[in-house]
Structures are given as structure tokens and as C-alpha cells.
Design a protein around this motif. Structure first.
Motif, PDB file in Angstrom:
ATOM      1  N   GLY A  83       0.817  -1.208   0.000  1.00  0.00           N
ATOM      2  CA  GLY A  83       0.000   0.000   0.000  1.00  0.00           C
ATOM      3  C   GLY A  83       0.847   1.252   0.000  1.00  0.00           C
ATOM      4  N   TYR A  84       1.890   1.260   0.827  1.00  0.00           N
ATOM      5  CA  TYR A  84       2.789   2.413   0.890  1.00  0.00           C
ATOM      6  C   TYR A  84       3.568   2.545  -0.414  1.00  0.00           C
ATOM      7  N   ALA A  85       4.021   1.417  -0.975  1.00  0.00           N
ATOM      8  CA  ALA A  85       4.722   1.454  -2.252  1.00  0.00           C
ATOM      9  C   ALA A  85       3.809   1.963  -3.366  1.00  0.00           C
ATOM     10  N   SER A  86       2.520   1.612  -3.300  1.00  0.00           N
ATOM     11  CA  SER A  86       1.577   2.103  -4.305  1.00  0.00           C
ATOM     12  C   SER A  86       1.407   3.608  -4.219  1.00  0.00           C
ATOM     13  N   ALA A  87       1.451   4.155  -3.004  1.00  0.00           N
ATOM     14  CA  ALA A  87       1.376   5.609  -2.854  1.00  0.00           C
ATOM     15  C   ALA A  87       2.588   6.277  -3.503  1.00  0.00           C
ATOM     16  N   MET A  88       3.780   5.684  -3.309  1.00  0.00           N
ATOM     17  CA  MET A  88       4.974   6.210  -3.980  1.00  0.00           C
ATOM     18  C   MET A  88       4.811   6.130  -5.492  1.00  0.00           C
ATOM     19  N   ALA A  89       4.270   4.999  -5.966  1.00  0.00           N
ATOM     20  CA  ALA A  89       4.093   4.825  -7.401  1.00  0.00           C
ATOM     21  C   ALA A  89       3.125   5.858  -7.973  1.00  0.00           C
ATOM     22  N   MET A  90       2.100   6.217  -7.220  1.00  0.00           N
ATOM     23  CA  MET A  90       1.157   7.215  -7.709  1.00  0.00           C
ATOM     24  C   MET A  90       1.797   8.598  -7.766  1.00  0.00           C
ATOM     25  N   VAL A  91       2.717   8.876  -6.850  1.00  0.00           N
ATOM     26  CA  VAL A  91       3.467  10.137  -6.919  1.00  0.00           C
ATOM     27  C   VAL A  91       4.311  10.158  -8.189  1.00  0.00           C
ATOM     28  N   LEU A  92       4.987   9.039  -8.477  1.00  0.00           N
ATOM     29  CA  LEU A  92       5.770   8.948  -9.711  1.00  0.00           C
ATOM     30  C   LEU A  92       4.866   9.092 -10.930  1.00  0.00           C
ATOM     31  N   PHE A  93       3.702   8.460 -10.892  1.00  0.00           N
ATOM     32  CA  PHE A  93       2.754   8.568 -11.999  1.00  0.00           C
ATOM     33  C   PHE A  93       2.334  10.027 -12.209  1.00  0.00           C
ATOM     34  N   ALA A  94       2.106  10.751 -11.130  1.00  0.00           N
ATOM     35  CA  ALA A  94       1.713  12.158 -11.240  1.00  0.00           C
ATOM     36  C   ALA A  94       2.827  12.992 -11.863  1.00  0.00           C
ATOM     37  N   ILE A  95       4.082  12.709 -11.475  1.00  0.00           N
ATOM     38  CA  ILE A  95       5.209  13.455 -12.034  1.00  0.00           C
ATOM     39  C   ILE A  95       5.319  13.220 -13.531  1.00  0.00           C
ATOM     40  N   VAL A  96       5.262  11.946 -13.944  1.00  0.00           N
ATOM     41  CA  VAL A  96       5.370  11.619 -15.366  1.00  0.00           C
ATOM     42  C   VAL A  96       4.185  12.193 -16.139  1.00  0.00           C
ATOM     43  N   LEU A  97       2.996  12.163 -15.546  1.00  0.00           N
ATOM     44  CA  LEU A  97       1.821  12.708 -16.218  1.00  0.00           C
ATOM     45  C   LEU A  97       1.959  14.209 -16.440  1.00  0.00           C
ATOM     46  N   VAL A  98       2.443  14.926 -15.436  1.00  0.00           N
ATOM     47  CA  VAL A  98       2.630  16.372 -15.572  1.00  0.00           C
ATOM     48  C   VAL A  98       3.645  16.677 -16.669  1.00  0.00           C
ATOM     49  N   VAL A  99       4.754  15.946 -16.675  1.00  0.00           N
ATOM     50  CA  VAL A  99       5.774  16.164 -17.706  1.00  0.00           C
ATOM     51  C   VAL A  99       5.205  15.879 -19.089  1.00  0.00           C
TER      52      VAL A  99
END
Length: 300
Positions: free
Chosen positions: A273-289
Motif C-alpha cells: 500500500g505504501y509502495a503504491s502511494a509512492m508509485a502514484m506520486v511517480l505517476f503524477a510526475i510523469v503525467l505532468v511532464v
């Protein structure tokens, strides 16, 4: 007796079943996309709101995982080191690819130029694991080729991957070495579209190669440069296998990147669950870029 002109034909209406024919052609790709991309993203978004572990069923915790990320020094360090890695690799590989492509495009439009492009593209098709293993051997402290060459000129061996001050820099430079050929080809294709008349006219005005490069080449391939920077940024934030192979995140977690932190939390600490939260942060960064790329490249 006048006759009315014939009425203009109305729009031809196709049967509904013909309009649906195209869906059948793309349906297999849509299914694969949904299963391999969309579904994992939605599952990660759900698990990021739970305390899911591989050892027990997920329990709802809301935004608790994201709140923990705000105070997690390990996550913040991994995010910072990923940003530093990106700031080292992206500008370096962009400038080198631009300069090398300009030299190849202007001076070696022959078989030798094709050989140079092919030789520089070989690292691109090599596996990241193989590249990391080879460079780890080359940079070895005692028996590495790099230190052996430095010893010839009287320089003491350097523990390239065992010092926090050099490990992240070395990994970033290896990334530049691997990606250079890919971005070189992109730049080379863009430079071939620049009209030769511009260079000929500037030569008549007394402009030399450096002036032509700064005043003609660089402005003409600005969209290509933006594409190279965006792609390099996305790839840098997703780096994992090269770092894992060369340093494993060491020494002292000095090379832990964002994806490596996700791997550690999910598969070593079993905190999915915690790793998924990190992954969603990474997803948000890539999406913004990616959205920035679409905005800046619109119409180009």
C-alpha cells in the motif's frame, strides 16, 4: 414554364453497423491496453489508500500513506536523488547528442557517418542489466579497466561506485553513454529537414560553422530539443535497472532513486500500500511532464 432546380443531395448516411466496423480493428489493442496499463494504474490508486501487505488483506486507511510520505525522510531523499540524477543526465545527453549530430550531419554524410551513427546506437539496443554489469566491472577499484588506465598516468585508483560523492554521478554518466545514440538519431533526422539554402546564404554573408550552428541549427530544431528533454526527463525518473545493477542503491543509500524506493517498500518491506502511494506520486510526475510536452509541442 420554369422548373425548380433539383434539390442538393443530402449527406449520405452510412448504416450504423459500418460505423462500428473500425472498433473491431482496434478492440484487441484496447483490451491489451486496458489489462496491461489502465487496470494496474487503477489498482495502484486503490491500494495506495490501504495498508495492503503481501501478508494480509488490504484495510482502508484513506490518505494516510500520502501523509506519511510528506514526513518520510527516505522517500524525500530518493525523490531528491532522482531529481539530481535527472539534472545531471538530461542536460549532458541533450548537449552531447546535439553537438555530435551536428558534426555528423554537416561533415560526414557518407558511409563513415552511417558507421558512426550505427556504432553510437549499439549501447541503445543493449540491455540495461548488461550495461550496468559491464560498467561495474570497468569501474572496479582493484581490477577495473578505468583505474588501470588512470594508473598508467600516475593517478591512484578511485572507488567510483563505493563513494557517495561519485556513485550517483557515475551512474548518471553511464546513462548518458547509453542514451546518446538514441537522441543522436532523433537530432540527425531533424537536421536533415533544415534547408541547405540557409547554410549557403549564411556562408556568403561570412558566417562560420559555429555561427551557423548557433543561428540556424539550434533554432530550427527547437521542437526536437524539447522532445529530447521531455523523453530524457521521463526516462530518468523511471530509472531502476541500471542503478540496481551497478550500486543496488548504495553506498549508504546514496543512489536510491524513486523507483528503487518503491521496489524496496513493496518487495522488501512488504508494504504494498505504501509502495503504491509512492508509485502514484511517480505517476503524477510523469503525467505532468507528458502534459507539458503536449502543450509545448502543440501544432509542431
Amino acid at each position: 414554364m420554369s422548373t425548380a432546380p433539383p434539390a442538393a443531395p443530402g449527406p449520405v448516411r452510412r448504416p450504423a453497423y459500418r460505423s462500428l466496423n473500425g472498433i473491431w480493428y482496434v478492440l484487441p489493442s484496447l483490451v491489451v491496453l486496458a489489462v496491461a496499463v489502465v487496470a494496474p494504474i487503477l489498482m495502484s490508486a486503490y491500494y495506495s489508500l490501504t495498508d495492503y501487505s503481501l501478508l494480509r488483506e488490504p484495510g482502508w486507511v484513506g490518505l494516510q500513506n500520502y501523509a506519511t510520505l510528506m514526513t518520510d525522510g527516505g522517500f524525500q531523499r530518493a525523490l531528491w536523488q532522482t531529481a539530481v540524477y535527472t539534472l545531471i543526465s538530461v542536460p549532458t545527453q541533450t548537449v552531447l547528442a546535439l553537438v555530435v549530430a551536428a558534426v555528423v550531419a554537416r561533415r560526414t554524410r557518407n558511409r563513415f557517418g552511417a558507421f558512426v551513427r550505427s556504432a553510437l546506437f549499439i549501447p541503445v539496443i543493449a540491455s540495461m542489466v548488461i550495461v550496468g554489469s559491464v560498467w561495474r566491472y570497468l569501474l572496479g577499484t582493484d581490477d577495473g579497466v578505468v583505474n588501470a588506465l588512470l594508473g598508467v598516468i600516475g593517478i591512484d585508483p578511485v572507488n567510483w561506485l563505493g563513494r557517495p560523492t561519485t556513485a550517483l554521478l557515475v551512474v548518471a554518466l553511464v546513462t548518458v553513454w547509453k542514451n546518446l545514440g538514441y537522441f543522436l538519431v532523433i537530432y540527425y533526422a531533424g537536421m536533415l529537414d533544415i534547408p541547405e539554402d540557409l547554410y549557403e546564404a549564411s556562408s556568403l554573408d561570412g558566417a562560420g560553422p559555429v555561427r551557423q550552428f548557433a543561428a540556424i541549427t539550434v533554432p530550427s530544431i527547437r521542437p526536437v530539443t524539447l522532445l529530447v528533454v521531455i523523453l530524457g526527463t521521463i526516462w530518468s525518473f523511471q530509472v531502476f535497472d541500471l542503478v540496481y545493477t551497478m550500486t543496488g542503491g548504495g553506498p549508504g543509500r546514496a543512489t536510491v532513486t524513486l523507483v528503487l524506493a518503491i521496489y524496496g517498500a513493496g518487495f522488501q518491506s512488504m508494504q504494498m500500500g505504501y509502495a503504491s502511494a509512492m508509485a502514484m506520486v511517480l505517476f503524477a510526475i510523469v503525467l505532468v511532464v507528458s502534459l507539458v510536452q503536449r502543450y509545448l509541442l502543440r501544432g509542431k
